[in-house]
Motif scaffolding. Structure first.
Motif, PDB file in Angstrom:
ATOM      1  N   ALA A  98      98.522  98.067  -6.976  1.00  0.00           N
ATOM      2  CA  ALA A  98      97.877  97.115  -7.875  1.00  0.00           C
ATOM      3  C   ALA A  98      96.714  96.435  -7.173  1.00  0.00           C
ATOM      4  CB  ALA A  98      98.880  96.073  -8.342  1.00  0.00           C
ATOM      5  N   LYS A  99      95.628  96.233  -7.925  1.00  0.00           N
ATOM      6  CA  LYS A  99      94.481  95.452  -7.448  1.00  0.00           C
ATOM      7  C   LYS A  99      94.258  94.342  -8.463  1.00  0.00           C
ATOM      8  CE  LYS A  99      89.634  95.879  -6.049  1.00  0.00           C
ATOM      9  NZ  LYS A  99      89.794  94.885  -5.013  1.00  0.00           N
ATOM     10  N   LEU A 100      94.376  93.097  -8.010  1.00  0.00           N
ATOM     11  CA  LEU A 100      94.235  91.944  -8.892  1.00  0.00           C
ATOM     12  C   LEU A 100      92.817  91.834  -9.443  1.00  0.00           C
ATOM     13  CD1 LEU A 100      96.293  89.437  -6.748  1.00  0.00           C
ATOM     14  CD2 LEU A 100      97.000  90.502  -8.893  1.00  0.00           C
ATOM     15  N   ALA A 101      92.699  91.488 -10.719  1.00  0.00           N
ATOM     16  CA  ALA A 101      91.383  91.372 -11.358  1.00  0.00           C
ATOM     17  C   ALA A 101      90.658  90.112 -10.899  1.00  0.00           C
ATOM     18  CB  ALA A 101      91.535  91.360 -12.879  1.00  0.00           C
ATOM     19  N   ASN A 102      91.404  88.980 -10.842  1.00  0.00           N
ATOM     20  CA  ASN A 102      90.770  87.717 -10.449  1.00  0.00           C
ATOM     21  C   ASN A 102      91.859  86.686 -10.176  1.00  0.00           C
ATOM     22  OD1 ASN A 102      88.951  85.663  -9.973  1.00  0.00           O
ATOM     23  ND2 ASN A 102      88.528  85.258 -12.119  1.00  0.00           N
ATOM     24  N   GLY A 103      92.485  86.784  -9.025  1.00  0.00           N
ATOM     25  CA  GLY A 103      93.529  85.840  -8.648  1.00  0.00           C
ATOM     26  C   GLY A 103      94.920  86.303  -9.042  1.00  0.00           C
TER      27      GLY A 103
END
Length: 190
Positions: A98-103
């Motif tokens: 997973a790569k967080l979109a913004n926080g």
């Protein structure tokens, strides 16, 4: 009908040690991560990284809070999952990151043992009264926002935000005085 209040949920480390999960319900009761039939949990994801692998398990993920995250699931193109999206199902034993979109985000995670069970997760917007019918073996209602009354066969209960009800399949009516959001989890035999 078994009512589970949010302040009674069990907090425990992720299988891979990368964070903390809040176990909402598990079958059998108090089953370890290596030996459950089904499991419902919440987690806050604060960093990019790999998901824990669960051999023989299918999982469905829903974003409850935050801007979302891009999931890279082996064999699939990357997928941005946000609070607006329908729950996403995938095998829990394939490489997933997973790569967080913004926080940070908070997610709802449902898992079942593939050889014996299957599950379906639906996000319901409840206003006024809404009948629910299902042929599943068990029903789990997780109240995400608002407050929802459940009534069935002379038994009723109210779920507030983050509370859960587990019951056998019967005719259930959900009702809410204010717009509320509930996740309906149906557990069936494979």
């Amino acid at each position: 009908m078994k009512i589970l209040r949010s302040n009674d949920y069990r907090h425990m480390p992720w299988k891979n040690g990368g964070g903390e999960t809040i176990e909402i319900a598990v079958s059998p009761d108090r089953a370890p991560l290596s030996d459950f039939d089904w499991r419902v949990s919440m987690a806050t994801v604060a960093n990019d990284g790999l998901f824990s692998s669960f051999p023989g398990i299918d999982r469905t993920l829903s974003i409850l809070e935050g801007a979302g995250m891009t999931l890279s699931i082996e064999g699939r193109p990357p997928k941005l999952l946000t609070v607006a999206d329908a729950p996403l199902s995938f095998p829990a034993d394939v490489t997933t990151s997973a790569k967080l979109a913004n926080g940070p985000i908070t997610d709802l995670n449902v898992m079942t043992r593939r050889q014996s069970l299957r599950h379906r997760v639906r996000k319901l917007h409840v206003e006024h009264s809404q009948p629910i019918t299902s042929h599943a073996r068990e029903l789990i209602f997780f109240c995400h926002r608002g407050s929802v009354a459940l009534s069935t066969e002379g038994v009723s209960a109210t779920l507030h935000a983050l509370d859960t009800a587990v019951l056998q399949p019967v005719a259930v009516t959900l009702s809410a005085d204010i717009a509320s959001e509930v996740f309906l989890i149906e557990i069936s035999s494979a």
